[in-house]
Design a protein around this motif. Structure first.
Motif: not given
Length: 337
Positions: A30-36, A99-103, A136-142
């Motif tokens: 999890i990249l950017g795990i320190g967020g909300k 497996n990567v989750i990009f936050l 595999r990448i799950v990339a958070f967007s808005s």
């Protein structure tokens, strides 16, 4: 009920999550795990692995400028990695995982700091996509990348052409396009996770409206309708999305099934608090609304209902519970964050 009890009650992995996690091969980062959302997502994934007897590691990557968040990640069973993702050497030194989750991203404080916002939201995704081309990448967007639409339309789906307003939203569309480019170029299975808005008892649209009612402040009606989804449900859907990554990249709207009235939300809090809701400003004829029916078809409806979320928030506010101090600015209509 204290914070630990609330988190335990609402972070138990569902049967559907456990079923899907069994199909996700290998370690997860999890990249950017320190967020909300990151810390609770990591905790949820570790718990899911334990329940099905998996020993694969879950890595949590962040600068960890807040030592409290670093300790929370350690306590959750996630393996923390202190890393400035914009530093090329540090990014290159991250372990390879399937497996990567990009936050990672930047929103609040964009105005006056536009260059950093574009670096985090558009340049960094390219570096990450290149580094993890075999994952595999799950990339958070808005949902901010989408246009404001008339309330009668009930939100827009993934076929809608983006029309981002302001530099934050524009940089988020840049993030989507960069991940899409590298997904095609490298054949990287990718899913663009277009979230709008996650809520918890410590932050989010509902907490902000409830707190205004509790404190006797008027609720801003400029954005008279909103979409929300409980953070725990959004976390589960993000993890399960690893099974739906494709090349070219898949785009998926993530939010709850309701188009909620801001006034109605405020009146529900007023009823629970025994107070009167106050309002200000005129309602605009359009709002930022998403149709997430495609994700509901994949994952089902959120487990935690909107009335339950309101009741959780009301109890937390009345008890003087912690506020993360990260407002959503859901009323913002000019894209200035």
């Amino acid at each position: 009920m204290d914070l630990t009890q609330l988190e335990q009650r609402y972070s138990e992995p569902s049967a559907a999550l456990l079923h899907d996690v069994e199909k996700i091969d290998g370690e997860v980062m999890i990249l950017g795990i320190g967020g909300k959302m990151g810390i609770s997502m990591g905790r949820l994934l570790v718990e899911a692995f334990k329940k099905i007897g998996r020993t694969d590691k879950v890595y949590g990557v962040s600068r960890f400028s807040d030592q409290r968040s670093l300790q929370q990640v350690k306590d959750s069973g996630v393996h923390p990695i202190v890393c400035d993702l914009l530093d090329e050497d540090q990014l290159a030194g991250l372990p390879e995982v399937p497996n990567v989750i990009f936050l990672a991203g930047h929103k609040f404080g964009t105005t006056g700091n536009e260059d950093f916002t574009w670096a985090m939201n558009t340049y960094l995704p390219g570096r990450v996509a290149d580094k993890f081309k075999g994952s595999r990448i799950v990339a958070f967007s808005s949902g901010n990348v989408l246009p404001f639409v008339p309330l009668s339309e009930g939100g827009v789906d993934e076929d809608q052409t983006p029309e981002p307003v302001g530099e934050y939203a524009q940089s988020c569309l840049g993030r989507e396009r960069i991940f899409q480019y590298f997904s095609k170029k490298n054949g990287t299975p990718t899913l663009i996770y277009r979230l709008n808005y996650a809520v918890d008892f410590r932050y989010g649209v509902l907490m902000e409206i409830g707190k205004a009612v509790w404190e006797g402040r008027p609720v801003d009606l400029r954005s008279q309708n909103v979409n929300v989804i409980w953070q725990g449900d959004a976390n589960e859907m993000a993890i399960r999305s690893l099974l739906h990554c494709t090349s070219p990249a898949k785009v998926l709207n993530i939010t709850g099934p309701e188009t909620l009235s801001t006034r109605w939300i405020a009146e529900q809090f007023a009823r629970l608090f025994g107070k009167t809701a106050l309002f200000e400003n005129h309602a605009a004829p359009s709002a930022l609304l998403n149709n997430a029916s495609a994700s509901h078809r994949l994952f089902g409806y959120p487990r935690v209902t909107i009335r339950e979320v309101i009741e959780i928030n009301a109890a937390w506010i009345a008890a003087g519970g912690e506020d993360l101090g990260k407002p959503t600015h859901f009323q913002e209509r000019e894209g200035k964050f």
